[in-house]
Motif scaffolding. Structure first.
Motif, PDB file in Angstrom:
ATOM      1  N   TYR A 155      16.406   5.230   2.911  1.00 50.77           N
ATOM      2  CA  TYR A 155      16.028   4.398   4.063  1.00 50.77           C
ATOM      3  C   TYR A 155      17.154   3.443   4.436  1.00 50.77           C
ATOM      4  CZ  TYR A 155      11.180   5.984   3.636  1.00 50.77           C
ATOM      5  OH  TYR A 155      10.037   6.741   3.606  1.00 50.77           O
ATOM      6  N   PHE A 156      17.789   2.854   3.437  1.00 50.98           N
ATOM      7  CA  PHE A 156      18.874   1.895   3.662  1.00 50.98           C
ATOM      8  C   PHE A 156      20.006   2.568   4.434  1.00 50.98           C
ATOM      9  CE2 PHE A 156      21.799  -1.277   1.182  1.00 50.98           C
ATOM     10  CZ  PHE A 156      22.120  -1.916   2.375  1.00 50.98           C
ATOM     11  N   LYS A 157      20.409   3.740   3.993  1.00 53.99           N
ATOM     12  CA  LYS A 157      21.502   4.472   4.634  1.00 53.99           C
ATOM     13  C   LYS A 157      21.135   4.872   6.063  1.00 53.99           C
ATOM     14  CE  LYS A 157      23.244   7.313   1.779  1.00 53.99           C
ATOM     15  NZ  LYS A 157      23.544   8.511   0.937  1.00 53.99           N
TER      16      LYS A 157
ATOM     17  N   ILE B 158       7.087  -3.118   0.520  1.00 52.37           N
ATOM     18  CA  ILE B 158       8.232  -3.556  -0.276  1.00 52.37           C
ATOM     19  C   ILE B 158       9.521  -2.995   0.316  1.00 52.37           C
ATOM     20  CG2 ILE B 158       9.363  -3.304  -2.526  1.00 52.37           C
ATOM     21  CD1 ILE B 158       6.655  -3.583  -3.823  1.00 52.37           C
ATOM     22  N   ILE B 159       9.468  -1.741   0.761  1.00 54.74           N
ATOM     23  CA  ILE B 159      10.633  -1.136   1.414  1.00 54.74           C
ATOM     24  C   ILE B 159      10.939  -1.861   2.721  1.00 54.74           C
ATOM     25  CG2 ILE B 159      11.513   0.956   2.526  1.00 54.74           C
ATOM     26  CD1 ILE B 159      11.448   1.259  -0.444  1.00 54.74           C
ATOM     27  N   LYS B 160       9.914  -2.096   3.527  1.00 59.65           N
ATOM     28  CA  LYS B 160      10.113  -2.748   4.825  1.00 59.65           C
ATOM     29  C   LYS B 160      10.639  -4.163   4.663  1.00 59.65           C
ATOM     30  CE  LYS B 160       6.774  -2.016   7.845  1.00 59.65           C
ATOM     31  NZ  LYS B 160       5.393  -1.846   8.397  1.00 59.65           N
TER      32      LYS B 160
ATOM     33  N   VAL C 139       4.989 -12.597   3.134  1.00 54.26           N
ATOM     34  CA  VAL C 139       5.294 -11.247   2.650  1.00 54.26           C
ATOM     35  C   VAL C 139       4.152 -10.729   1.785  1.00 54.26           C
ATOM     36  CG1 VAL C 139       6.800  -9.937   1.083  1.00 54.26           C
ATOM     37  CG2 VAL C 139       7.803 -11.426   2.838  1.00 54.26           C
ATOM     38  N   TRP C 140       3.601 -11.578   0.933  1.00 51.74           N
ATOM     39  CA  TRP C 140       2.476 -11.157   0.098  1.00 51.74           C
ATOM     40  C   TRP C 140       1.276 -10.766   0.955  1.00 51.74           C
ATOM     41  CZ3 TRP C 140       1.098 -13.243  -5.289  1.00 51.74           C
ATOM     42  CH2 TRP C 140       2.217 -13.224  -6.117  1.00 51.74           C
ATOM     43  N   ASP C 141       0.980 -11.540   1.989  1.00 47.74           N
ATOM     44  CA  ASP C 141      -0.130 -11.197   2.890  1.00 47.74           C
ATOM     45  C   ASP C 141       0.017  -9.771   3.406  1.00 47.74           C
ATOM     46  OD1 ASP C 141      -1.632 -13.519   2.767  1.00 47.74           O
ATOM     47  OD2 ASP C 141      -0.696 -14.442   4.507  1.00 47.74           O
ATOM     48  N   CYS C 142       1.228  -9.464   3.871  1.00 45.00           N
ATOM     49  CA  CYS C 142       1.470  -8.140   4.445  1.00 45.00           C
ATOM     50  C   CYS C 142       1.461  -7.057   3.367  1.00 45.00           C
ATOM     51  CB  CYS C 142       2.800  -8.124   5.194  1.00 45.00           C
ATOM     52  SG  CYS C 142       2.842  -9.210   6.636  1.00 45.00           S
ATOM     53  N   TYR C 143       1.975  -7.386   2.199  1.00 41.05           N
ATOM     54  CA  TYR C 143       1.960  -6.430   1.092  1.00 41.05           C
ATOM     55  C   TYR C 143       0.527  -6.070   0.726  1.00 41.05           C
ATOM     56  CZ  TYR C 143       2.096  -4.785  -3.727  1.00 41.05           C
ATOM     57  OH  TYR C 143       1.889  -4.067  -4.879  1.00 41.05           O
ATOM     58  N   LEU C 144      -0.362  -7.057   0.689  1.00 41.38           N
ATOM     59  CA  LEU C 144      -1.754  -6.789   0.355  1.00 41.38           C
ATOM     60  C   LEU C 144      -2.424  -5.928   1.413  1.00 41.38           C
ATOM     61  CD1 LEU C 144      -2.848 -10.275  -1.037  1.00 41.38           C
ATOM     62  CD2 LEU C 144      -2.389  -8.188  -2.333  1.00 41.38           C
ATOM     63  N   CYS C 145      -1.990  -6.072   2.644  1.00 43.27           N
ATOM     64  CA  CYS C 145      -2.553  -5.262   3.730  1.00 43.27           C
ATOM     65  C   CYS C 145      -1.988  -3.842   3.745  1.00 43.27           C
ATOM     66  CB  CYS C 145      -2.277  -5.926   5.076  1.00 43.27           C
ATOM     67  SG  CYS C 145      -3.275  -7.373   5.418  1.00 43.27           S
ATOM     68  N   GLU C 146      -0.687  -3.715   3.584  1.00 41.93           N
ATOM     69  CA  GLU C 146      -0.024  -2.434   3.808  1.00 41.93           C
ATOM     70  C   GLU C 146       0.268  -1.657   2.531  1.00 41.93           C
ATOM     71  OE1 GLU C 146       3.211  -2.400   6.562  1.00 41.93           O
ATOM     72  OE2 GLU C 146       2.462  -4.166   7.645  1.00 41.93           O
TER      73      GLU C 146
ATOM     74  N   ILE D 122      11.040  -2.975  11.527  1.00 38.40           N
ATOM     75  CA  ILE D 122      11.354  -1.869  10.622  1.00 38.40           C
ATOM     76  C   ILE D 122      10.200  -0.870  10.628  1.00 38.40           C
ATOM     77  CG2 ILE D 122      11.928  -1.205   8.266  1.00 38.40           C
ATOM     78  CD1 ILE D 122      14.056  -2.958   9.487  1.00 38.40           C
ATOM     79  N   ARG D 123      10.496   0.376  10.909  1.00 39.29           N
ATOM     80  CA  ARG D 123       9.466   1.417  10.936  1.00 39.29           C
ATOM     81  C   ARG D 123       9.650   2.357   9.736  1.00 39.29           C
ATOM     82  NH1 ARG D 123       7.615  -1.768  13.616  1.00 39.29           N
ATOM     83  NH2 ARG D 123       7.167  -1.758  15.862  1.00 39.29           N
ATOM     84  N   VAL D 124       8.652   2.367   8.875  1.00 40.09           N
ATOM     85  CA  VAL D 124       8.654   3.263   7.718  1.00 40.09           C
ATOM     86  C   VAL D 124       7.261   3.871   7.617  1.00 40.09           C
ATOM     87  CG1 VAL D 124       8.913   3.482   5.223  1.00 40.09           C
ATOM     88  CG2 VAL D 124      10.388   1.901   6.486  1.00 40.09           C
ATOM     89  N   SER D 125       7.176   5.186   7.697  1.00 43.53           N
ATOM     90  CA  SER D 125       5.898   5.875   7.605  1.00 43.53           C
ATOM     91  C   SER D 125       5.371   5.813   6.171  1.00 43.53           C
ATOM     92  CB  SER D 125       6.058   7.336   8.028  1.00 43.53           C
ATOM     93  OG  SER D 125       4.949   8.102   7.623  1.00 43.53           O
ATOM     94  N   ASN D 126       4.153   5.328   6.021  1.00 45.12           N
ATOM     95  CA  ASN D 126       3.570   5.223   4.689  1.00 45.12           C
ATOM     96  C   ASN D 126       3.388   6.603   4.045  1.00 45.12           C
ATOM     97  OD1 ASN D 126       2.292   3.752   2.479  1.00 45.12           O
ATOM     98  ND2 ASN D 126       0.379   4.683   3.177  1.00 45.12           N
ATOM     99  N   SER D 127       2.914   7.567   4.819  1.00 42.14           N
ATOM    100  CA  SER D 127       2.681   8.903   4.258  1.00 42.14           C
ATOM    101  C   SER D 127       3.992   9.543   3.807  1.00 42.14           C
ATOM    102  CB  SER D 127       1.974   9.794   5.274  1.00 42.14           C
ATOM    103  OG  SER D 127       2.742   9.922   6.460  1.00 42.14           O
TER     104      SER D 127
END
Length: 288
Positions: free
Chosen positions: A172-174, A227-229, A215-222, A271-276
């Motif tokens: 993802y970084f690259k 963590i990647i995002k 960040v924790w709020d969003c981590y708990l949701c997503e 930042i767009r990262v597909s969870n699946s």
């Protein structure tokens, strides 16, 4: 989804975090008496920020598998002074100093297969800022229990798990930040140098308290994908500074991230990262 419709206001409300005790993640932690585990560790007699070694030598019955409770307790004592050192709540007799020690010691006895890992003290300290020690203990247990596969391997410091996660992140970084990736590679800064710390502490060590709470709020949701995002968002915010900096000055920028909460959250949102796709890359079963 168990975290659906949670607010993203950085408040880390107790009822939101205690949702981690539901859904079958670790039902035993929902009714556990934290004093049972704290009282067990009381046998280790903490004096002057060290564990009485004579007492420790008599307590070999508390060894379990690869986890040595005695060594973990000593590690906790070494880490406590380094946990949010500027927050008086946790030091010099502050109102949360004893609670921080109690929760960490209780966890060591409750989860002997993991024990204490450097950085846990920051997670517990964050929890204690918003809830009492019993609630913090439950949330710690279940925050870790809901991390499976590579995420769990991080807390056991399994080399293969860490390497796999770093490799996935680097893809993802690259892709997302190619110029920054190339610069850091040329300066011999590997992602492992900062990702382990960010992951083990859920960013609470490197970010401001306000930013970490958001960040924790969003981590708990997503979930784990956040963590990647968040990691990519931090790097994007610091991209210009890092690209103007050489090796010895890059890591300090990543250890203490100086970015406003508003800028950070706005950047992460881009930042767009597909969870699946992320789950497949890590090798998780999508049903987990």
């Amino acid at each position: 989804h168990q975290f659906k419709d949670k607010s993203l206001d950085g408040n880390l409300k107790t009822d939101e975090l205690e949702d981690t005790t539901k859904g079958g993640h670790s039902p035993s932690a929902d009714s556990v008496d934290v004093d049972v585990f704290v009282n067990r560790t009381a046998l280790y007699d903490i004096n002057d920020n060290d564990v009485n070694r004579i007492t420790l030598n008599q307590m070999s019955e508390y060894k379990a598998g690869i986890s040595d409770v005695k060594n973990h307790l000593m590690s906790i004592e070494r880490d406590l002074p380094r946990t949010f050192p500027t927050l008086a709540f946790f030091h010099d007799g502050g109102p949360l100093e004893l609670s921080l020690r109690r929760v960490l010691r209780a966890f060591v006895c409750f989860k002997t297969s993991i024990g204490y890992v450097q950085g846990f003290s920051f997670i517990v300290a964050m929890l204690l800022l918003y809830m009492d020690e019993v609630q913090a203990f439950r949330c710690l247990v279940n925050l870790l229990d809901k991390r499976v596969g590579v995420g769990r391997g991080f807390y056991k410091l399994e080399p293969d798990a860490v390497k796999h996660f770093v490799n996935v992140f680097d893809e993802y970084f690259k892709s997302k930040l190619p110029r920054l990736y190339q610069h850091m590679a040329s300066e011999q800064i590997s992602s492992e140098m900062f990702l382990i710390d960010w992951n083990l502490t859920l960013f609470s060590k490197s970010l401001s308290l306000e930013s970490a709470a958001r960040v924790w709020d969003c981590y708990l949701c997503e979930g784990e994908v956040f963590i990647i995002k968040a990691s990519l968002g931090i790097l994007k915010c610091l991209s210009r500074k890092i690209r103007e900096t050489e090796f010895e000055s890059i890591l300090p920028l990543l250890i203490h991230v100086d970015v406003s909460t508003e800028t950070l959250m706005e950047t992460i949102g881009q930042i767009r990262v597909s969870n699946s796709t992320y789950q497949v890359k890590l090798g998780y079963e999508l049903s987990q």
